[in-house]
Enzyme design. Structure first.
Site, PDB file in Angstrom:
ATOM      1  CB  CYS A 102      -0.894   0.016   1.238  1.00 30.06           C
ATOM      2  SG  CYS A 102       0.086   0.023   2.735  1.00 30.06           S
TER       3      CYS A 102
ATOM      4  CB  CYS B  11      -1.978  -2.804   8.577  1.00 30.76           C
ATOM      5  SG  CYS B  11      -3.137  -2.587   7.218  1.00 30.76           S
TER       6      CYS B  11
HETATM    7 FE1  FES Z   1      -1.094   0.150   4.399  1.00 33.08          FE
HETATM    8 FE2  FES Z   1      -2.506  -0.564   6.330  1.00 33.08          FE
HETATM    9  S1  FES Z   1      -3.210  -0.148   4.353  1.00 33.08           S
HETATM   10  S2  FES Z   1      -0.384  -0.429   6.315  1.00 33.08           S
HETATM   11 FE1  FES Z   2      -4.762   4.718   1.873  1.00 35.16          FE
HETATM   12 FE2  FES Z   2      -6.033   2.787   2.923  1.00 35.16          FE
HETATM   13  S1  FES Z   2      -6.790   4.751   2.523  1.00 35.16           S
HETATM   14  S2  FES Z   2      -4.050   2.782   2.193  1.00 35.16           S
END
Ligand code: FES
Ligand code: FES
Length: 122
Positions: free
Chosen positions: A33, A102
């Site tokens: 992400c 995460c």
């Molecule tokens: Fe990237 Fe949670 S969405 S660390």
């Molecule tokens: Fe950005 Fe979830 S809103 S990674």
């Protein structure tokens, strides 16, 4: 979607900040992400005495960073190295499946900071 404990750590994160004369610093980015987490450690006699974090990321990343600082403080560096992302998620009462990555960020940032400490103290 999130447990009360996740919401609590997201809204009132513990140990946010930086340590200027840190003994170890770890920064990791999440390939999934793009979120980034940095952890600072103060270590005395192999025990984590202080720990702070900065996270540029989603709510789950902030909550997992916050809770891992509470889990790691007062542990020896070897004990802290054994903390897993699964334990972090469990401590928060669980994370939604799409948010499990995460918790990797928190566990990896802590490991990287400890490795940095070890490298500095050879
Ligand atoms: Fe990237 Fe949670 S969405 S660390
Ligand atoms: Fe950005 Fe979830 S809103 S990674």
């Amino acid at each position: 979607m999130y447990t009360e404990k996740v919401m609590d750590h997201f809204q009132n994160p513990r140990n946010v900040g930086e340590i200027e004369d840190a003994d170890g610093v770890g920064e990791v980015g999440n390939v999934k992400c793009g979120d980034i987490m940095r952890i600072y450690l103060k270590v005395e006699d192999n025990v984590i005495k202080d720990i702070k974090f900065r996270t540029f990321g989603c709510g789950a990343a902030i909550a997992t960073s916050s809770v891992i600082t509470e889990m790691a403080v007062d542990k020896t560096i070897d004990e802290a190295l054994e903390l897993t992302n699964k334990q972090v998620a469990e401590e928060l009462g669980g994370l939604p499946p799409v948010k499990m990555h995460c918790s990797n960020l928190a566990a990896d940032a802590l490991k990287t900071a400890i490795e940095d400490y070890k490298k500095n103290n050879k």
